[in-house]
Design an enzyme around this catalytic site. Structure first.
Site, PDB file in Angstrom:
ATOM      1  N   GLU A  80       0.821  -1.702  -0.401  1.00 42.53           N
ATOM      2  CA  GLU A  80      -0.049  -0.404  -0.278  1.00 42.53           C
ATOM      3  C   GLU A  80       0.279   0.941  -0.590  1.00 42.53           C
ATOM      4  O   GLU A  80       0.452   1.824  -0.481  1.00 42.53           O
ATOM      5  CB  GLU A  80      -1.389  -0.002   1.079  1.00 42.53           C
ATOM      6  CG  GLU A  80      -2.109  -1.082   1.321  1.00 42.53           C
ATOM      7  CD  GLU A  80      -1.715  -1.885   1.356  1.00 42.53           C
ATOM      8  OE1 GLU A  80      -1.074  -2.572   1.519  1.00 42.53           O
ATOM      9  OE2 GLU A  80      -2.689  -3.487   1.215  1.00 42.53           O
ATOM     10  N   MET A 503      23.819   8.773   2.945  1.00 39.86           N
ATOM     11  CA  MET A 503      23.897  10.319   3.776  1.00 39.86           C
ATOM     12  C   MET A 503      24.017   9.987   5.268  1.00 39.86           C
ATOM     13  O   MET A 503      24.995  11.011   5.648  1.00 39.86           O
ATOM     14  CB  MET A 503      22.610  10.912   3.399  1.00 39.86           C
ATOM     15  CG  MET A 503      22.430  12.176   4.049  1.00 39.86           C
ATOM     16  SD  MET A 503      23.723  13.549   2.823  1.00 39.86           S
ATOM     17  CE  MET A 503      22.590  13.588   1.541  1.00 39.86           C
TER      18      MET A 503
END
Length: 593
Positions: A80, A503
């Protein structure tokens, strides 16, 4: 649906389709409304919806059954969350709200990340969630959750349907609200007894609720005139073009105004593509990983025209040092954003395109900004976006981004996940058109890229779509590649694989004395084989020579391709303004931090 109702429908369908297999059964132009679920779908049809994204489930089954009899195409996703991101991207690219559907409980909660993502970026999506029957709400029934309570803080509005006769109006209102004014997500929670209940209520056109304050398109003319005078008197003006310019279809107004008056343009990350980056007046993206030129211009400007931007922290850094000597003109559709983070000297609440037309009409003289443009050109020479690419080192990610940009048309849509790869895609791809940058700008959702590429491709089937992902980001939603295979979507996924959560590793090196705790994996799956297992074309590129060959093979392939680019694991993203720092104090390497 009552048993009598169901039997009646089955008999009618049997009579109408006698001799036809389900696959050849013809659907009608507009669904015949016989129950609440039909009314939901009829409302979508009336709103012009032709595609939905989602996953079947117990409480939403009546709506899917109604969808079966509609002309609307449904794309079944693997998760979903992927459905919400695909609907989000569909809305960004098409300019129309996307629709995501899920069942109750885990289906609804799995949508939440995507809904929050859309809320942060003001993207219009409508989430339709199944719910247990009304009499079971609050009883901790199977797959029950308080969808309304969970989504209230991350939606423009949400609706708990209570009646089959009015559920269609609920959907129409949610649709109208999502696209009205400042766009954003809405939710309609659909108890199963409501969608199964009898009704013949006709659908209505989408409209925002009467209680919703519809913003005026035009800004206060007196303030516009004052702003225009300030522009004419400025010596160092800058236009800051934000995501609201893209959503408000104001790119042409920004472009023509900037060129007519010779004003340099900085874009925010959501605003990428709102001004062509190959134009001399473009200074590139501003903010934390923006260009040195853009951040110097923002800092030293004496007038800043910000359009469709909320001046978020990744753009401004320390607000006390943001554009300290500039008068601020702020144009935004949402009055609540004006002077929220940066005080506006000229607050102009209104539609971006309309207000820019007002400003253009009121600006009769151009600013004397020749010296300023020379200064910005000097900054371009002083702070170029360059990188070293020694042959004896692994492939630089910037090279991969530029190679894909060069090999694809100018209007190619770029979707990304979140991490270092997102920033390299923002920095080293040349964006020339609006609605070609599809990313998670505000929430920073890893895994956004692949499902977003699916939504983008469905919205623009004739346009090239490239998704950049990191290895960590891809592993979060990479299974959606199976959807691209099933739906025969011709997309290219470029994984910039450094075997790190890059990152995080970069920040650990810079601010945590290089303690790479839980960011250093030293192993990732064979993404090419993984792609092949899903039925896609899998490719691997480990050297500079293999990069163009892999790109060519991907673009020639009629279907989804995944390229596993093994990049330099030690490469970092620069320039960089440390969080909360001043924009003109950007670092070009780690030693500058």
């Amino acid at each position: 649906m009552t048993e009598q109702h169901a039997q009646q429908r089955n008999e009618e369908q049997s009579s109408e389709t006698e001799g036809q297999s389900p696959e050849t059964e013809e659907v009608t132009d507009q669904i015949d409304v016989q129950n609440g679920a039909d009314s939901v779908i009829a409302a979508l049809e009336t709103a012009g919806v032709n595609t939905t994204f989602g996953i079947q489930g117990g409480a939403i089954m009546p709506v899917f059954d109604a969808l079966y009899h509609s002309n609307i195409t449904h794309i079944s996703m693997s998760h979903e969350q992927g459905a919400a991101h695909a609907a989000d991207a569909y809305g960004i690219v098409s300019g129309k709200p996307g629709v995501a559907m899920a069942t109750s409980g885990p289906g609804a909660t799995n949508l939440v990340t995507g809904i929050a993502d859309a809320s942060m970026d003001s993207d219009p999506i409508i989430a339709l969630t199944g719910q247990v029957t009304s009499d079971m709400v609050g009883n901790d029934a199977f797959q029950e959750t308080d969808t309304i309570g969970i989504t209230a803080p991350i939606t423009k509005g949400n609706y708990f349907a209570t009646d089959a006769d009015t559920v269609g109006e609920d959907v129409s209102e949610a649709f109208g609200l999502a696209q009205e004014g400042r766009q954003g997500p809405t939710v309609v929670d659909l108890p199963k007894d409501v969608t199964q209940g009898d009704t013949d209520a006709e659908p209505v056109e989408p409209r925002a609720p009467a209680t919703h304050d519809v913003p005026t398109a035009e800004a206060d003319q007196e303030t516009v005139d004052a702003a225009a005078e300030a522009i004419a008197n400025a010596n160092k003006p800058v236009i800051l073009s934000g995501g609201g310019v893209v959503k408000g279809d104001a790119s042409e107004e920004i472009r023509s105004f900037a060129i007519e008056h010779g004003i340099p343009v900085v874009t925010t990350m959501p605003g990428l593509g709102s001004f062509p980056e190959d134009h001399d007046l473009s200074l590139g993206m501003g903010g934390m990983h923006g260009t040195g030129t853009a951040n110097m211009a923002l800092t030293h400007a004496d007038l800043l025209l910000g359009v469709g931007t909320r001046f978020d922290d990744r753009l401004t850094g320390d607000v006390k040092t943001f554009a300290p000597g500039a008068e601020i003109i702020h144009v935004d559709i949402d009055p609540a954003e004006i002077s929220k983070n940066i005080r506006a000297d000229y607050p102009l609440a209104g539609d971006a395109a309309t207000v820019m037309q007002q400003i253009d009409a009121a600006t009769t003289e151009s600013p004397d900004a020749a010296d300023w443009r020379e200064q910005t050109d000097e900054w371009k020479r002083q702070y170029p976006m360059e990188y070293d690419a020694p042959e004896d080192r692994p492939v630089k990610p910037q090279f991969v981004v530029e190679a894909l940009d060069e090999a694809t048309p100018d209007d190619t849509i770029v979707a990304t996940g979140v991490g270092q790869h997102q920033m390299w895609a923002a920095q080293y791809w040349t964006y020339r058109e609006p609605r070609t940058w599809v990313s998670s700008n505000g929430l920073g959702t890893m895994g956004y890229g692949v499902p977003a590429a699916i939504g983008a491709k469905v919205a623009a089937p004739d346009t090239e779509v490239v998704a950049f992902e990191g290895d960590g980001s891809f592993l979060m939603t990479g299974q959606e590649i199976s959807v691209a295979v099933r739906e025969e979507l011709d997309i290219t996924v470029a994984i910039l694989n450094n075997e790190y959560v890059g990152m995080i590793r970069q920040w650990q090196d810079a601010f945590y004395e290089e303690r790479r705790y839980q960011s250093e994996w030293s192993w990732t799956p064979d993404f090419a084989k993984l792609a092949e297992a899903y039925g896609a074309q899998g490719l691997t590129a480990m050297s500079y020579e293999e990069v163009p060959e892999a790109i060519e093979a991907a673009l020639e392939y009629d279907g989804p391709s995944v390229i596993d680019f093994h990049i330099d694991p030690e490469e970092d993203v620069y320039p960089m303004v440390p969080s909360g720092g001043a924009n003109d104090q950007f670092a070009l390497e780690e030693d500058h931090l």
